[in-house]
Write an enzyme that holds these catalytic residues in place. Structure first.
Site, PDB file in Angstrom:
ATOM      1  N   ASP A  73      20.203  32.664 -16.790  1.00  0.00           N
ATOM      2  CA  ASP A  73      18.947  31.901 -16.646  1.00  0.00           C
ATOM      3  C   ASP A  73      17.650  32.582 -17.125  1.00  0.00           C
ATOM      4  O   ASP A  73      17.765  33.766 -17.474  1.00  0.00           O
ATOM      5  CB  ASP A  73      18.745  31.644 -15.001  1.00  0.00           C
ATOM      6  CG  ASP A  73      17.616  30.874 -14.794  1.00  0.00           C
ATOM      7  OD1 ASP A  73      17.337  29.797 -15.303  1.00  0.00           O
ATOM      8  OD2 ASP A  73      16.781  31.235 -13.672  1.00  0.00           O
ATOM      9  N   ASP A 129      19.164  33.553 -10.525  1.00  0.00           N
ATOM     10  CA  ASP A 129      18.456  33.956  -9.386  1.00  0.00           C
ATOM     11  C   ASP A 129      18.257  33.088  -8.285  1.00  0.00           C
ATOM     12  O   ASP A 129      17.941  33.011  -7.402  1.00  0.00           O
ATOM     13  CB  ASP A 129      17.171  34.519  -9.694  1.00  0.00           C
ATOM     14  CG  ASP A 129      16.060  33.726  -9.990  1.00  0.00           C
ATOM     15  OD1 ASP A 129      16.286  32.943 -10.828  1.00  0.00           O
ATOM     16  OD2 ASP A 129      14.924  33.829  -9.554  1.00  0.00           O
ATOM     17  N   ASP A 168      21.497  28.084 -10.100  1.00  0.00           N
ATOM     18  CA  ASP A 168      22.314  28.746 -11.088  1.00  0.00           C
ATOM     19  C   ASP A 168      23.731  28.927 -10.290  1.00  0.00           C
ATOM     20  O   ASP A 168      24.601  29.644 -11.041  1.00  0.00           O
ATOM     21  CB  ASP A 168      21.829  30.011 -11.362  1.00  0.00           C
ATOM     22  CG  ASP A 168      20.261  29.949 -12.007  1.00  0.00           C
ATOM     23  OD1 ASP A 168      20.205  29.303 -12.999  1.00  0.00           O
ATOM     24  OD2 ASP A 168      19.427  30.724 -11.717  1.00  0.00           O
TER      25      ASP A 168
END
Length: 959
Positions: free
Chosen positions: A466, A885, A889
């Protein structure tokens, strides 16, 4: 139109761009919407029947579609308010006790043994132990042959039993907590496990919600309640929930509350709820903003009343508690196949032994009766001697074969599995104690949440990352603004006011924002000059929009100085928080919010604005708006959102020069890696407001199609806007990210970045993080149809093959990175992935991505992230790792072979779903290249040593 040519003119650049839709920006609320979609998509994907469509747009609106249909009688749950007996009369709903334990006393032994025997070696050892129980084959003592397997099974069973005991103990504590429940018009304490659907419950501040319940009333006169959902989705920011006006004034102790709630059956969607309520002859619609979910905590609200609609195992948090899928290491799965091969080899050895025994028996058949150490006849008794345990030539050969199996069983060592677990435990200790992976900023050590895949860390070939919060800090900071076509980006020079900080006097106390912001001196002066000049009026409206058009809740925090208090802005989006802090720094300080009004201190003067309407951000409109009643009795609409969605609703006839100037500033901000946002407004006439109000009330009270109607109402009023300007928010790179990515690529690991940000912002971050270099050729795919995607992919594949054959290009790339494929960087947007991932084009995408050293996916939805990981995972045997995080995700982390969570600003949902957790992206280098290498090497050597050692022993016995 491509904006990258001007960004990096020196880059060899091959672009396939069939749409201008790449010019987008991040809305201040997009992170909230993305997180909502992620949880819904991950959990609902588990419901079975329908295959997961990774590229489908349906994911964006599925949660809203719950309110677009009437609830059928057979699909509905009927809850009678304050009448649990009648509610449970027809269908006995689940009680409120929960059970997270895996086993019961009766099921523990069979279920645990079933799970343990998934290891092929255990089945092998069981067969050996059974064979040794036969009298004719008893090479070792019967009890001794069972002990090793029994010991291993017992140790694992004791460990599993202890873990399950802790779960049961936690359940017992949870079920015996107390809540205030209305019984005979009086609130009495009742254990959580005894709460039933239909009962009215009173929750006090800082208490936890015991079950899913519809909000009836609160201590706030406007019916608003603030929740912290950190136990539910990991988000620490406060959420707002609202009670209906029709139930707000009812007092249960003085009058009987009755009514009927007709809601959907229990489901896993924590961001969706569809129901209607009949109270006093009125039918009211209920949505996600009217329900309090189990596990949330009540904050900043003295008390709240609600009626239980889902209890116990049927609550949304329990339906979502299945946890991450279990993962097994590649080495362990490979060992299963090796054990099967060794078993065949063992059979071959035993066959040789039995053949030799057959030949020997034939040759010495006449001597067997008296031959020492064999002696077929039993001379212990008088008379004609009989054969002693001799069953004939054929059976003797069979018994010899089976006894050989028992003697040679050490070829597959049972001790190996115990050794592997001990080694993994030691490896986890080394990783946790490694000071190079200790994050001082958060005071957090590395977490090893899955002991069984340590060695896989040394085999990673693909890293899917990410961007926001993983590569960047996700600490948003307001950097610059474009107001009415003028760029104010001189915030690097700190002014005196910025150092002191803006503050206001309230009831003799000094209120000051918790965070300070770098300010532009000229813009600060304009904001203080008031709205007497035209330029000052635009600045005034711009910052008023930033302070008012949001869902931020201001919290007053005490300090060591009793005369000074800090205002902490809590919200679901870090972008919104940054914008409100920026408005406060320029003298527009939000100090109070209710569902009906907000109070903003503007340059020392407190002004109250009535909130007449609020249209929250959604992924279709990509903007949010608020309608305010100003102190001068006018009604004004303020809107903010992504540039593509905002420019389409601007009144271009009067503002073309301003729009062009703002567009150029947006491009400049994006090129610097800033997250951009466009702000607009318009004044509503009395007739326009009345028309909107009637439409809004009708849509809000619709029993079906509510979400679509609300979107239509919002779109009808969000038009002919006057542009105010745009903002640029910086999300800084984490420390050591460029060096980490460079190290991973040097190790031959491919790094793919999957982000929801706009393309220009992602590319800029790519350059600053050294993911992209000036020597790379960019292949950009932005398509808006399946056919254009097909053509783009075919052209890109042809181009990549052509670049490979160019000697100069190949030579340069090989010299720079040591691989001919390092010359290409694929950049693709989420719209293109919609048409690729759900069709046969995914094979072409994989073929193209395989020739690229870098893949950058922009504007991707959470489920598309999982789809991209699955694209690689299903077509190659290479190990994949996903790192993120946020809650958006989770699907990607669970799909990859190894999932790593970052303890970031977006809650702990990613950490809770991961196999390993750490504080910074840069620790990935130490984790993979040091510990991963050591873990795999040491485990491999240990396994080989065990096999070779036992092979030597078996061959000695064989000989």
């Amino acid at each position: 139109m491509d904006l990258n040519n001007s960004t990096e003119s020196t880059v060899p650049h091959f672009e396939i761009n069939t749409s201008s839709s790449s010019r987008r920006s991040i809305s201040s609320s997009q992170s909230r919407a993305s997180r909502g979609n992620s949880i819904r998509e991950v959990t609902l994907g588990d419901l079975g029947s329908k295959p997961v469509r990774y590229g489908s747009r349906g994911g964006d609106s599925e949660g809203l579609s719950m309110s677009q249909k009437e609830i059928n009688e057979e699909d509905a749950r009927f809850v009678y308010i304050n009448d649990p007996v009648k509610s449970n009369e027809k269908f006995e709903f689940a009680g409120n006790s929960i059970r997270t334990g895996k086993y019961s006393i009766l099921t523990f032994i069979p279920r645990n043994l079933f799970e343990q025997f998934h290891r092929v070696a255990y089945i092998y050892f069981l067969v050996i132990a059974v064979l040794n129980q036969l009298p004719q084959l008893a090479v070792f003592g019967r009890g001794v042959s069972i002990l090793p397997l029994a010991f291993v099974l017992s140790v694992t069973a004791i460990k599993d039993a202890y873990e399950d005991y802790r779960r049961h103990r936690s359940d017992r504590i949870e079920n015996n907590r107390l809540a205030n429940v209305l019984v005979n018009n009086q609130f009495q304490e009742k254990k959580w496990k005894d709460i039933r659907v239909g009962e009215i419950i009173k929750i006090k501040t800082n208490e936890t919600i015991p079950c899913d319940m519809v909000l009836l009333s609160t201590s706030d006169p406007t019916g608003v309640a603030y929740l912290q959902t950190i136990n539910l989705d990991g988000e620490s920011n406060l959420k707002t929930r609202y009670a209906k006006q029709e139930t707000l004034l009812k007092v249960p102790e003085k009058e009987t509350i009755s009514g009927l709630i007709k809601c959907e059956k229990p489901n896993r969607n924590i961001y969706g709820f569809h129901a209607n309520m009949e109270v006093d002859g009125k039918r009211l619609s209920l949505g996600p903003s009217n329900i309090l979910l189990r596990g949330c905590e009540l904050k900043n609200t003295s008390w709240a009343l609600g009626v239980a609609v889902y209890a116990g195992q049927e609550t949304k948090v329990m339906l979502n508690s299945s946890g991450a899928p279990s993962k097994r290491s590649w080495l362990e799965m490979h060992m299963n196949s090796e054990i099967i091969k060794l078993s065949f080899f063992l059979v071959a050895l035993c066959t040789v032994v039995s053949i030799c025994a057959a030949v020997w028996l034939k040759r010495h058949n006449d001597e067997l009766d008296y031959m020492p150490y064999y002696r077929r006849k039993d001379f212990s008794e008088e008379g004609e001697p009989d054969n002693y345990k001799y069953y004939g030539w054929g059976l003797e050969i069979l018994f010899t074969f089976l006894m050989s199996v028992i003697v040679f069983q050490v070829m597959i060592p049972i001790s190996l599995y115990i050794s592997m677990e001990l080694v993994r435990l030691g490896q986890a200790y080394f990783m946790i104690q490694d000071s190079h992976m200790y994050d001082e900023a958060s005071s957090s050590r590395f977490q090893c949440r899955a002991l069984n895949i340590n060695e896989d860390l040394g085999q990673i070939k693909y890293v899917f990352s990410d961007k926001t919060g993983t590569l960047t800090e996700n600490k948003m900071e307001f950097r610059c603004a474009s107001i009415w076509g003028i760029d104010y980006s001189g915030g690097n020079a700190r002014s005196h006011s910025e150092e002191v900080g803006y503050s206001v006097q309230v009831d003799g106390k000094v209120l000051r924002p918790k965070l300070t912001v770098n300010v532009d001196p000229h813009l600060l002066q304009l904001s203080r000059s008031g709205k007497n000049t035209e330029e000052g009026k635009h600045v005034y409206d711009f910052f008023l929009a930033l302070a008012a058009c949001n869902t931020i809740v201001p919290l007053v925090v005490d300090t060591s100085d009793p005369n000074v208090k800090l205002v902490d802005y809590q919200g679901e989006s870090p972008d919104e928080q940054a914008l409100v802090y920026a408005a406060a720094a320029y003298g527009f300080m939000l100090i109070e919010r209710t569902s009906g009004h907000i109070v903003i201190d503007i340059q020392g003067q407190r002004q109250r604005f009535n909130v007449l309407g609020l249209h929250e951000f959604d992924s279709d409109r990509k903007r949010m708006s608020v309608i305010l009643g100003l102190p001068d009795k006018t009604v004004t609409l303020f809107v903010k959102g992504a540039d593509t969605s905002m420019f389409s609703v601007m009144a271009k006839a009067l503002n073309m020069n301003v729009i062009r100037g703002t567009e150029s500033h947006l491009h400049a901000y994006s090129s610097l890696g800033l997250r951009t946002l466009v702000v607009g407004m318009r004044e509503l006439s009395a007739s326009e407001f009345e028309q909107w109000q009637s439409s809004f009330e009708a849509a809000s009270n619709a029993l079906f199609g509510r979400a679509a109607l609300l979107r239509k109402v919002a779109s009808s009023v969000e038009n002919n806007l006057c542009i105010l300007g745009a903002s640029g928010i910086e999300d800084k790179l984490q420390q050591g990210v460029p060096e980490a990515i460079e190290s991973l690529r040097a190790a031959g690991i491919k790094v793919w970045v999957l982000t929801g940000d706009k393309q220009e912002t992602a590319i800029s971050i790519g350059y600053s993080s050294k993911l992209l270099t000036s020597k790379m050729t960019q292949v950009i795919i932005n398509s808006n149809s399946k056919e254009s995607c097909r053509k783009s992919l075919e052209d890109a594949i042809a181009m990549s093959k052509k670049l490979k054959t160019v000697p100069g290009v190949s030579h340069n790339s090989e010299r720079s990175s040591g691989a001919g494929v390092a010359q290409l960087a694929l950049i693709i947007d989420g719209t293109s992935l919609v048409y690729i991932l759900d069709s046969e084009l995914d094979e072409q995408l994989f073929q193209l991505a395989g020739t690229c050293s870098v893949v950058l996916c922009c504007r991707v939805a959470p489920l598309q992230k999982a789809g991209i990981v699955a694209l690689v995972k299903t077509r190659t045997s290479d190990m994949t790792l996903a790192i993120g995080d946020g809650a958006n995700d989770v699907s990607m982390i669970q799909m990859a072979d190894v999932g790593v969570g970052i303890s970031g600003q977006e809650g702990r949902q990613a950490v809770m779903s991961s196999d390993f957790a750490m504080g910074q992206f840069r620790f990935l280098v130490t984790l993979l290249l040091v510990h991963g290498h050591w873990n795999y090497q040491r485990m491999g050597y240990m396994i080989l040593y065990n096999f070779y050692r036992n092979a030597v022993l078996v061959f000695v016995l064989f000989w």
